[in-house]
Scaffold this motif. Structure first.
Motif, short mmCIF file in Angstrom:
data_model
loop_
_atom_site.label_atom_id
_atom_site.label_comp_id
_atom_site.label_asym_id
_atom_site.label_seq_id
_atom_site.Cartn_x
_atom_site.Cartn_y
_atom_site.Cartn_z
N MET A 1 0.84 -1.20 0.00
CA MET A 1 0.00 0.00 0.00
C MET A 1 0.87 1.25 0.00
O MET A 1 1.93 1.28 0.62
CB MET A 1 -0.91 0.02 1.23
CG MET A 1 -2.08 -0.95 1.18
SD MET A 1 -3.25 -0.73 2.54
CE MET A 1 -2.30 -1.43 3.88
N LYS A 2 0.37 2.27 -0.68
CA LYS A 2 1.08 3.55 -0.72
C LYS A 2 1.06 4.19 0.65
O LYS A 2 0.04 4.21 1.34
CB LYS A 2 0.41 4.47 -1.74
CG LYS A 2 1.07 5.83 -1.87
CD LYS A 2 0.35 6.70 -2.90
CE LYS A 2 0.99 8.08 -3.00
NZ LYS A 2 0.27 8.96 -3.96
N LYS A 3 2.21 4.72 1.07
CA LYS A 3 2.32 5.37 2.37
C LYS A 3 2.51 6.87 2.18
O LYS A 3 3.36 7.31 1.41
CB LYS A 3 3.49 4.79 3.17
CG LYS A 3 3.62 5.36 4.57
CD LYS A 3 4.77 4.74 5.33
CE LYS A 3 4.47 3.30 5.72
NZ LYS A 3 5.53 2.77 6.63
N ILE A 4 1.69 7.66 2.89
CA ILE A 4 1.75 9.12 2.82
C ILE A 4 2.12 9.64 4.20
O ILE A 4 1.40 9.39 5.17
CB ILE A 4 0.40 9.70 2.36
CG1 ILE A 4 0.03 9.15 0.97
CG2 ILE A 4 0.45 11.23 2.34
CD1 ILE A 4 -1.36 9.50 0.52
N ILE A 5 3.25 10.32 4.29
CA ILE A 5 3.81 10.72 5.58
C ILE A 5 3.75 12.24 5.76
O ILE A 5 3.99 13.00 4.81
CB ILE A 5 5.26 10.23 5.71
CG1 ILE A 5 5.31 8.69 5.62
CG2 ILE A 5 5.89 10.69 7.02
CD1 ILE A 5 6.70 8.11 5.63
N SER A 6 3.42 12.67 6.96
CA SER A 6 3.39 14.10 7.28
C SER A 6 3.69 14.28 8.77
O SER A 6 3.80 13.29 9.51
CB SER A 6 2.02 14.70 6.95
OG SER A 6 0.99 14.06 7.67
N ASP A 7 3.81 15.52 9.18
CA ASP A 7 3.97 15.79 10.61
C ASP A 7 2.65 15.58 11.35
O ASP A 7 2.62 15.02 12.44
CB ASP A 7 4.46 17.23 10.83
CG ASP A 7 5.86 17.45 10.29
OD1 ASP A 7 6.76 16.67 10.63
OD2 ASP A 7 6.03 18.40 9.49
N VAL A 8 1.59 16.07 10.74
CA VAL A 8 0.27 15.99 11.35
C VAL A 8 -0.73 15.52 10.30
O VAL A 8 -0.70 15.97 9.15
CB VAL A 8 -0.19 17.38 11.89
CG1 VAL A 8 -1.58 17.29 12.52
CG2 VAL A 8 0.83 17.93 12.88
N VAL A 9 -1.63 14.63 10.70
CA VAL A 9 -2.75 14.25 9.85
C VAL A 9 -4.03 14.65 10.57
O VAL A 9 -4.17 14.45 11.78
CB VAL A 9 -2.75 12.74 9.49
CG1 VAL A 9 -2.88 11.87 10.73
CG2 VAL A 9 -3.85 12.43 8.49
N ILE A 10 -4.94 15.26 9.83
CA ILE A 10 -6.21 15.74 10.39
C ILE A 10 -7.34 14.97 9.72
O ILE A 10 -7.37 14.84 8.49
CB ILE A 10 -6.38 17.25 10.18
CG1 ILE A 10 -5.25 18.02 10.88
CG2 ILE A 10 -7.74 17.72 10.70
CD1 ILE A 10 -5.27 19.52 10.62
N ILE A 11 -8.27 14.51 10.52
CA ILE A 11 -9.44 13.81 9.99
C ILE A 11 -10.59 14.81 9.87
O ILE A 11 -11.09 15.30 10.88
CB ILE A 11 -9.86 12.65 10.91
CG1 ILE A 11 -8.69 11.70 11.16
CG2 ILE A 11 -11.05 11.89 10.33
CD1 ILE A 11 -8.96 10.67 12.25
N GLY A 12 -10.97 15.14 8.64
CA GLY A 12 -12.08 16.07 8.44
C GLY A 12 -11.62 17.45 8.00
O GLY A 12 -10.72 18.04 8.60
N ALA A 13 -12.26 17.96 6.92
CA ALA A 13 -11.86 19.25 6.35
C ALA A 13 -12.88 20.35 6.63
O ALA A 13 -12.89 21.38 5.96
CB ALA A 13 -11.67 19.11 4.84
#
Length: 409
Positions: A1-13
């Protein structure tokens, strides 16, 4: 599976996610937002409070909101059995913005999300979270986008999923709300209002003539349309009809003043209903996560506190995250949960008193004590964190004393 990395992930826009994302990105951190729907999309919670303007200003979103053509809101009006009263936000106790807006949330939320992206936030629409593993070191979310599965990984996750309540469900954080099960039935109409007593710059709250725990909102928009809804005990509303359309129509007919105001309204959208929306959680933050807005605790539609609490939670979380990601120690209970709950408890005190009828007595009480009305006006304007206001510093005690005054005179 493709992995997407960040400092912060937010659920909901929505507003909480967009503002938190913008604030955190402005501080130099990489932010990804996972949103299950495509924007624009319908949502309620359309009457903002002046406190929200502070959050929009800090997120550098005020300019785009001011230029969007939304309906100005300068106060709140109340009606019950022929008694009318209003509160002007310009005549309040707390310092801060005196006006705000009444917004179609589909347009409003899209503007905030677009502005967050312009400020460097990446939003992944039509992505649904299936699994979450969160600990002190990292947050890992398994996400579906159509037939594809992806892994989002970050140092911290913020849940701004609103009534979707993703992390409370996945991490089993839900606890029963203190509030009874109430229902809201609502729609948008072409209002065609020509009532000379109606002020489009204010939300109108109408109390049912006999059942004081049933009330209505009427939120006018700048394009001649309005949001109309009724809120009450689920069982009581069930007596008004089988379908949402029947419930809304019959409930409005049972409030003569509101029926008169809406006599020319054109009902051209489906009527929707939600119930059991009040929610609570065992904790607002834990190792690797924090809950924003309705994903944590939602009280009730009265006083339009939902978006205000959501935006305040975004500000507090962004400040805590910047410290933590920079290597400093953060006490999430003391620096996030406790200050957020301080304001929530103020709103909760007034919501409970509203349904008991006591705060309604205060609202409709004609007093010469102008300073007290200014303090109450500040609560209605969303300034529930201003502890220079006695009704914020000691809400239950002060409100009890005020109720006693109103009932004895």
């Amino acid at each position: 599976m493709k992995k997407i990395i960040s400092d912060v992930v937010i659920i909901g826009a929505g507003p909480a996610g967009a503002i938190a994302g913008a604030l955190i990105a402005k501080l130099g951190w990489v932010v990804n937002v996972i949103e299950r729907e495509e924007f624009p999309r319908f949502s309620i919670g359309e009457s903002l409070l002046p406190q929200c303007m502070k959050s929009l200003e800090r997120a550098d979103m005020m300019k785009v909101i001011k230029s969007a053509g939304f309906q100005l809101k300068n106060g709140a009006a109340f009606e019950w059995n022929g008694a009318r009263t209003s509160f002007e936000f310009s005549d309040k106790f707390s310092n801060g913005p005196q006006t705000t807006f009444q917004v179609q949330r589909a347009k409003f939320d899209k503007i905030l999300a677009d502005e967050a992206e312009r400020q460097g936030v990446k939003i992944y629409y039509n992505h649904i979270i299936k699994k979450a593993e969160v600990n002190k070191q990292k947050a890992t979310l398994i996400v579906k986008n159509g037939d594809a599965s992806l892994i989002f990984q970050a140092r911290f996750v913020l849940d701004a999923s609103g009534f979707g309540r993703v992390l409370p469900n996945l991490l089993k954080l839900d606890i029963p709300s203190e509030f009874p099960v109430r229902e809201s039935v609502f729609t948008h109409v072409e209002d065609n209002i020509n009532d000379s007593q109606f002020d489009r710059n204010k939300i109108l709250i109408t109390v049912h003539p006999k059942e004081r725990d049933i009330w209505y909102w009427l939120i006018p928009f700048s394009d001649g349309r309005a949001s109309i809804g009724v809120v009450g005990d689920k069982n009581k509303l069930a007596f008004l009809g089988d379908s949402p359309e029947e419930v809304l129509e019959n409930s409005i007919l049972s409030a003569p003043s509101l029926a008169k105001t809406l006599v020319n309204a054109k009902y051209d959208m489906p009527v929707q209903r939600i119930h059991g929306y009040s929610s609570n959680v065992s904790r607002l933050a834990g190792p690797g996560f924090a809950l924003l807005g309705n994903a944590g605790e939602f009280l009730d539609p009265i006083f339009s506190s939902g978006v205000t609490i959501a935006m305040k939670s975004s500000e507090l979380a962004a400040a805590c995250l910047h410290k933590q990601l920079s290597g400093q120690t953060v006490d999430w209970d003391e620096e996030f949960s406790k200050p957020l709950k301080d304001g929530i408890e103020v709103f909760k005190t007034f919501v409970k008193s509203w349904y008991e009828g006591h705060f309604q007595d205060v609202i409709f009480y004609q007093t010469e004590k102008k300073e007290i009305k200014r303090m109450i006006c500040s609560i209605l304007a969303g300034y529930a964190w201003d502890k220079t206001n006695p009704f914020v510093a000691a809400p239950q005690r002060r409100l009890n004393a005020l109720v006693e005054i109103c009932s004895s005179e």
